[in-house]
Design a protein around this motif. Structure first.
Motif, PDB file in Angstrom:
ATOM      1  N   GLU A  88     -88.876-105.222  36.373  1.00  0.00           N
ATOM      2  CA  GLU A  88     -87.895-104.062  37.007  1.00  0.00           C
ATOM      3  C   GLU A  88     -86.965-104.593  37.998  1.00  0.00           C
ATOM      4  OE1 GLU A  88     -90.662-104.219  38.640  1.00  0.00           O
ATOM      5  OE2 GLU A  88     -90.438-103.116  40.192  1.00  0.00           O
ATOM      6  N   GLU A  89     -87.440-106.033  38.827  1.00  0.00           N
ATOM      7  CA  GLU A  89     -87.021-105.607  40.084  1.00  0.00           C
ATOM      8  C   GLU A  89     -86.080-107.113  39.742  1.00  0.00           C
ATOM      9  OE1 GLU A  89     -89.747-107.548  43.156  1.00  0.00           O
ATOM     10  OE2 GLU A  89     -88.127-109.062  44.050  1.00  0.00           O
ATOM     11  N   SER A  90     -84.766-107.132  40.364  1.00  0.00           N
ATOM     12  CA  SER A  90     -83.471-107.797  39.961  1.00  0.00           C
ATOM     13  C   SER A  90     -83.516-109.692  40.420  1.00  0.00           C
ATOM     14  CB  SER A  90     -82.133-106.969  41.073  1.00  0.00           C
ATOM     15  OG  SER A  90     -82.278-106.816  41.881  1.00  0.00           O
ATOM     16  N   PHE A 279    -100.768-112.659  56.562  1.00  0.00           N
ATOM     17  CA  PHE A 279     -99.414-112.122  56.273  1.00  0.00           C
ATOM     18  C   PHE A 279     -98.279-112.699  55.587  1.00  0.00           C
ATOM     19  CE2 PHE A 279    -100.935-109.298  59.592  1.00  0.00           C
ATOM     20  CZ  PHE A 279    -100.556-108.469  59.880  1.00  0.00           C
ATOM     21  N   ARG A 280     -97.995-113.768  55.755  1.00  0.00           N
ATOM     22  CA  ARG A 280     -97.256-114.353  54.743  1.00  0.00           C
ATOM     23  C   ARG A 280     -97.316-115.452  53.337  1.00  0.00           C
ATOM     24  NH1 ARG A 280     -93.010-114.826  52.140  1.00  0.00           N
ATOM     25  NH2 ARG A 280     -92.807-116.808  50.656  1.00  0.00           N
ATOM     26  N   ALA A 281     -99.057-114.657  53.553  1.00  0.00           N
ATOM     27  CA  ALA A 281    -100.061-115.762  52.641  1.00  0.00           C
ATOM     28  C   ALA A 281     -99.055-114.429  51.017  1.00  0.00           C
ATOM     29  CB  ALA A 281    -101.728-115.676  52.231  1.00  0.00           C
ATOM     30  N   THR A 282     -99.501-113.067  51.853  1.00  0.00           N
ATOM     31  CA  THR A 282     -99.337-112.593  50.455  1.00  0.00           C
ATOM     32  C   THR A 282     -98.318-111.975  50.192  1.00  0.00           C
ATOM     33  OG1 THR A 282    -100.866-111.038  52.003  1.00  0.00           O
ATOM     34  CG2 THR A 282    -100.010-109.476  50.259  1.00  0.00           C
ATOM     35  N   THR A 283     -96.687-112.556  50.678  1.00  0.00           N
ATOM     36  CA  THR A 283     -95.354-112.358  50.649  1.00  0.00           C
ATOM     37  C   THR A 283     -94.975-113.266  49.725  1.00  0.00           C
ATOM     38  OG1 THR A 283     -95.209-111.219  52.411  1.00  0.00           O
ATOM     39  CG2 THR A 283     -93.036-111.178  50.868  1.00  0.00           C
ATOM     40  N   HIS A 284     -95.679-114.431  49.609  1.00  0.00           N
ATOM     41  CA  HIS A 284     -95.859-116.125  48.775  1.00  0.00           C
ATOM     42  C   HIS A 284     -96.576-115.532  47.591  1.00  0.00           C
ATOM     43  CE1 HIS A 284     -95.789-120.374  48.981  1.00  0.00           C
ATOM     44  NE2 HIS A 284     -96.766-119.583  48.241  1.00  0.00           N
ATOM     45  N   ASN A 285     -97.545-115.193  46.995  1.00  0.00           N
ATOM     46  CA  ASN A 285     -98.022-114.566  46.271  1.00  0.00           C
ATOM     47  C   ASN A 285     -97.682-113.319  45.579  1.00  0.00           C
ATOM     48  OD1 ASN A 285    -100.511-116.420  47.057  1.00  0.00           O
ATOM     49  ND2 ASN A 285    -101.789-115.531  47.314  1.00  0.00           N
ATOM     50  N   LYS A 286     -96.869-112.518  46.183  1.00  0.00           N
ATOM     51  CA  LYS A 286     -96.398-111.245  45.807  1.00  0.00           C
ATOM     52  C   LYS A 286     -95.131-112.167  44.197  1.00  0.00           C
ATOM     53  CE  LYS A 286     -92.883-107.904  45.038  1.00  0.00           C
ATOM     54  NZ  LYS A 286     -91.842-107.851  44.612  1.00  0.00           N
ATOM     55  N   GLY A 287     -94.580-113.159  45.673  1.00  0.00           N
ATOM     56  CA  GLY A 287     -93.767-113.989  44.535  1.00  0.00           C
ATOM     57  C   GLY A 287     -94.032-114.748  43.521  1.00  0.00           C
ATOM     58  N   ILE A 288     -95.337-115.115  43.323  1.00  0.00           N
ATOM     59  CA  ILE A 288     -95.966-116.337  42.363  1.00  0.00           C
ATOM     60  C   ILE A 288     -96.621-115.022  40.754  1.00  0.00           C
ATOM     61  CG2 ILE A 288     -97.813-117.045  41.678  1.00  0.00           C
ATOM     62  CD1 ILE A 288     -97.979-118.179  44.525  1.00  0.00           C
ATOM     63  N   TYR A 289     -96.259-113.623  41.884  1.00  0.00           N
ATOM     64  CA  TYR A 289     -96.792-112.533  40.631  1.00  0.00           C
ATOM     65  C   TYR A 289     -95.535-112.529  40.104  1.00  0.00           C
ATOM     66  CZ  TYR A 289    -101.637-113.342  41.062  1.00  0.00           C
ATOM     67  OH  TYR A 289    -102.685-114.515  41.123  1.00  0.00           O
ATOM     68  N   ASN A 290     -94.821-111.731  40.557  1.00  0.00           N
ATOM     69  CA  ASN A 290     -93.512-111.713  40.214  1.00  0.00           C
ATOM     70  C   ASN A 290     -93.389-112.383  38.485  1.00  0.00           C
ATOM     71  OD1 ASN A 290     -92.867-109.629  42.108  1.00  0.00           O
ATOM     72  ND2 ASN A 290     -91.338-111.288  43.007  1.00  0.00           N
ATOM     73  N   GLY A 291     -93.197-113.668  38.467  1.00  0.00           N
ATOM     74  CA  GLY A 291     -93.304-114.046  36.974  1.00  0.00           C
ATOM     75  C   GLY A 291     -94.336-114.098  36.884  1.00  0.00           C
ATOM     76  N   ALA A 385     -88.113-121.055  43.442  1.00  0.00           N
ATOM     77  CA  ALA A 385     -86.867-120.452  43.942  1.00  0.00           C
ATOM     78  C   ALA A 385     -86.939-119.517  44.983  1.00  0.00           C
ATOM     79  CB  ALA A 385     -86.726-119.589  42.705  1.00  0.00           C
ATOM     80  N   ALA A 386     -88.666-118.860  45.242  1.00  0.00           N
ATOM     81  CA  ALA A 386     -88.080-118.248  46.470  1.00  0.00           C
ATOM     82  C   ALA A 386     -88.379-118.681  47.641  1.00  0.00           C
ATOM     83  CB  ALA A 386     -89.472-116.899  46.577  1.00  0.00           C
ATOM     84  N   VAL A 387     -89.178-120.076  47.557  1.00  0.00           N
ATOM     85  CA  VAL A 387     -88.897-120.128  49.144  1.00  0.00           C
ATOM     86  C   VAL A 387     -88.073-121.289  49.241  1.00  0.00           C
ATOM     87  CG1 VAL A 387     -91.219-122.753  50.185  1.00  0.00           C
ATOM     88  CG2 VAL A 387     -91.922-120.176  48.452  1.00  0.00           C
ATOM     89  N   SER A 389     -84.923-120.232  48.782  1.00  0.00           N
ATOM     90  CA  SER A 389     -83.583-119.432  48.751  1.00  0.00           C
ATOM     91  C   SER A 389     -84.624-119.519  50.620  1.00  0.00           C
ATOM     92  CB  SER A 389     -84.331-118.027  48.552  1.00  0.00           C
ATOM     93  OG  SER A 389     -83.494-118.554  47.220  1.00  0.00           O
ATOM     94  N   LEU A 390     -85.516-119.572  50.420  1.00  0.00           N
ATOM     95  CA  LEU A 390     -85.663-119.151  51.898  1.00  0.00           C
ATOM     96  C   LEU A 390     -85.719-119.642  53.055  1.00  0.00           C
ATOM     97  CD1 LEU A 390     -89.532-116.849  50.793  1.00  0.00           C
ATOM     98  CD2 LEU A 390     -87.531-115.975  52.319  1.00  0.00           C
ATOM     99  N   ILE A 391     -85.658-121.226  52.501  1.00  0.00           N
ATOM    100  CA  ILE A 391     -85.899-121.739  53.591  1.00  0.00           C
ATOM    101  C   ILE A 391     -84.190-122.553  53.307  1.00  0.00           C
ATOM    102  CG2 ILE A 391     -87.873-122.659  53.845  1.00  0.00           C
ATOM    103  CD1 ILE A 391     -86.972-125.201  51.722  1.00  0.00           C
ATOM    104  N   GLY A 394     -81.227-118.135  52.674  1.00  0.00           N
ATOM    105  CA  GLY A 394     -82.144-116.701  52.752  1.00  0.00           C
ATOM    106  C   GLY A 394     -82.240-115.748  51.343  1.00  0.00           C
ATOM    107  N   ILE A 395     -83.053-115.406  51.468  1.00  0.00           N
ATOM    108  CA  ILE A 395     -83.384-114.891  50.370  1.00  0.00           C
ATOM    109  C   ILE A 395     -82.704-113.621  49.947  1.00  0.00           C
ATOM    110  CG2 ILE A 395     -84.699-112.521  50.585  1.00  0.00           C
ATOM    111  CD1 ILE A 395     -85.728-115.343  47.720  1.00  0.00           C
ATOM    112  N   GLN A 396     -81.799-112.945  50.562  1.00  0.00           N
ATOM    113  CA  GLN A 396     -80.592-111.789  50.445  1.00  0.00           C
ATOM    114  C   GLN A 396     -79.687-112.123  49.836  1.00  0.00           C
ATOM    115  OE1 GLN A 396     -82.927-109.656  50.392  1.00  0.00           O
ATOM    116  NE2 GLN A 396     -81.822-107.949  51.437  1.00  0.00           N
TER     117      GLN A 396
END
Ligand code: MEV
Length: 448
Positions: A88-90, A279-291, A385-387, A389-391, A394-396
């Motif tokens: 569901e996430e664009s 803290f960062r690991a959780t968001t980082h892994n969340k990005g992996i689980y998006n896929g 793709a997430a990392v 953009s982040l570096i 930016g992600i937004q």
């Protein structure tokens, strides 16, 4: 409305329209006909198809739609895939597609399954002499296996079955606590029902054999089973995916402002932070689980099991860490992901849900091991793709570009308004308020 009015006995026995009518009467304040119509508008027009979906779960009142997208150009072990993704996430599918394309001409993704062992336990209490219990266990082990033959025979024909049985005595957890740890090979099935059936058979045999065992006479005879259940933590059902290329082949970023070396170095830093900061690991892994989750859902697999397992694995050394790693060495950039994935391509929902079946067909009906390799590669692509953009930008920027359509939908934008808004926001910062004001201006209103 009083709270007790919201209590009902026999809800499951009501027909679907009756369930809906009761819900609408007791829980909604909007116009009852509107609510009923809206729920009913998502019923499948094909009655047989609807029956199938109703049969998958309980107390269904409608269907909840999720977007089903595809990410093309995935080169994995030199085969090309167009990967189905339900999410569901664009921007997730767009990001996966973009990473797939990026790596397509840089060797693609490589992946290999490291192990495929599933696991389950019979948890029980026996308060006698542990030395005697180990001796008992060794004597009845063959009977345990024999007692489950009805269940294991078919799996054995397919090349799977029991791999090992081990008795663990853990009185530090609970007085007299033992667990029978059983390793399984379930081939192309996720194997949950198979594993649980075998474990329940073991639990029964253990109890009855302990009761008969002469050496236990005079001791606390009763073996009390607490539970028999598979574990969703399957660190030995593991797959690795990686991409690599010369640093110089990474190209440039930020319209040429960031060179490949700077990108690779910053990427390594980002991964080092994710490895060491939870803290960062959780968001980082969340990005992996998006896929990962998107493909898991599209193929009818169990995303809760996959997530629960992955997060435990990420914390296996006592600290929650990133699942992926990046290394720049001798002019080479390597980015990899090791992740446990207990998936199936037969059984469960995989052949019941018509779209799960189509997803597997789209992937050329993979074996469970091939599906592990595909899913891990999508997780890695998503993470890349997430990392990236982040570096860089930016992600937004990318996220809001995709999210613009959701905001436009919120304001019920017409097709013409959409086209104009997309053009306008090419160069402007997108926010909910900015879109609201833009539409208000177009509609010549002070407020939308
Ligand atoms: C958003 O769904 C996922 C990210 O936050 C992942 C990350 O930060 O690596 C972009």
């Amino acid at each position: 409305m009083k709270t007790k009015d919201k209590m009902i006995a026999g809800f499951s026995k009501l027909s679907k329209p009756e369930k809906l009518a009761w819900l609408v009467k007791h829980f909604f304040t909007s116009n009852p006909m509107d609510v009923m119509r809206e729920f009913a508008s998502f019923w499948h027009t094909n009655v047989e198809a609807q029956k199938l979906f109703d049969g998958i779960s309980e107390n269904t009142i409608t269907n909840f739609y999720m977007p089903y997208g595809v990410a093309p150009n995935f080169k994995i072990n030199n085969r090309i895939y167009c990967v189905p993704m339900v999410i569901e996430e664009s921007s997730v599918v767009a990001a996966a597609s973009s990473a797939a394309k990026f790596w397509y001409n840089r060797g693609g993704f490589k992946a290999r399954v490291l192990s495929t062992t599933k696991v389950g336990h019979v948890h029980f209490i026996w308060k006698g002499d542990p030395v005697k219990f180990y001796s008992f266990f060794n004597q009845i082990k063959a009977r345990l296996i024999q007692g489950a033959k009805d269940i294991t025979a078919n799996m054995e024909k397919r090349g799977g079955g029991l791999k090992s049985l081990k008795l663990n005595y853990l009185p530090e957890i609970e007085e007299g606590y033992y667990q029978l740890k059983v390793d399984f090979e379930t081939c192309d099935a996720m194997g949950a029902n198979f594993i649980n059936s075998v474990l329940e058979s073991f639990a029964k045999t253990l109890t009855s054999e302990a009761y008969k065992y002469e050496d236990f006479y005079g001791e606390e005879q009763n073996l009390k089973v607490v539970m028999a259940i598979l574990s969703n933590y399957t660190p030995e059902c593991l797959v690795e995916s990686w991409v690599e290329c010369k640093v110089s082949e990474l190209g440039t970023f930020n319209n040429g402002e960031m060179c490949a070396e700077a990108f690779a170095r910053k990427f390594e830093q980002a991964l080092n932070i994710a490895r060491n900061d939870s803290f960062r690991a959780t968001t980082h892994n969340k990005g992996i689980y998006n896929g990962i989750d998107a493909v898991i859902i599209a193929t009818g697999n169990d995303f809760r099991a996959i997530e629960a397992c992955g997060h435990t694995y990420a914390a296996r050394d006592g600290q929650y860490r990133s699942l992926s790693e990046a290394k720049v060495d001798n002019g080479w950039f390597r980015f990899s992901l090791k992740v446990p994935l207990a998936v199936g391509t037969v059984g469960g929902l995989t052949k019941v849900h018509p779209l799960a079946k189509r997803s597997l067909e789209l992937l050329d009906n993979p074996t469970a091991e091939e599906l592990m390799e595909i899913i891990a590669s999508v997780g890695l692509a998503q993470n890349f793709a997430a990392v990236r953009s982040l570096i860089t930008v930016g992600i937004q920027k990318g996220h809001m570009k995709m999210h613009l359509h959701n905001i436009l939908s919120h304001f019920k934008a017409t097709e013409q308004e959409r086209v104009t808004a997309v053009q306008h926001f090419e160069k402007e910062t997108i926010s909910f308020n900015a879109v609201r004001l833009f539409l208000a201006g177009m509609r010549d209103e002070s407020f939308v």
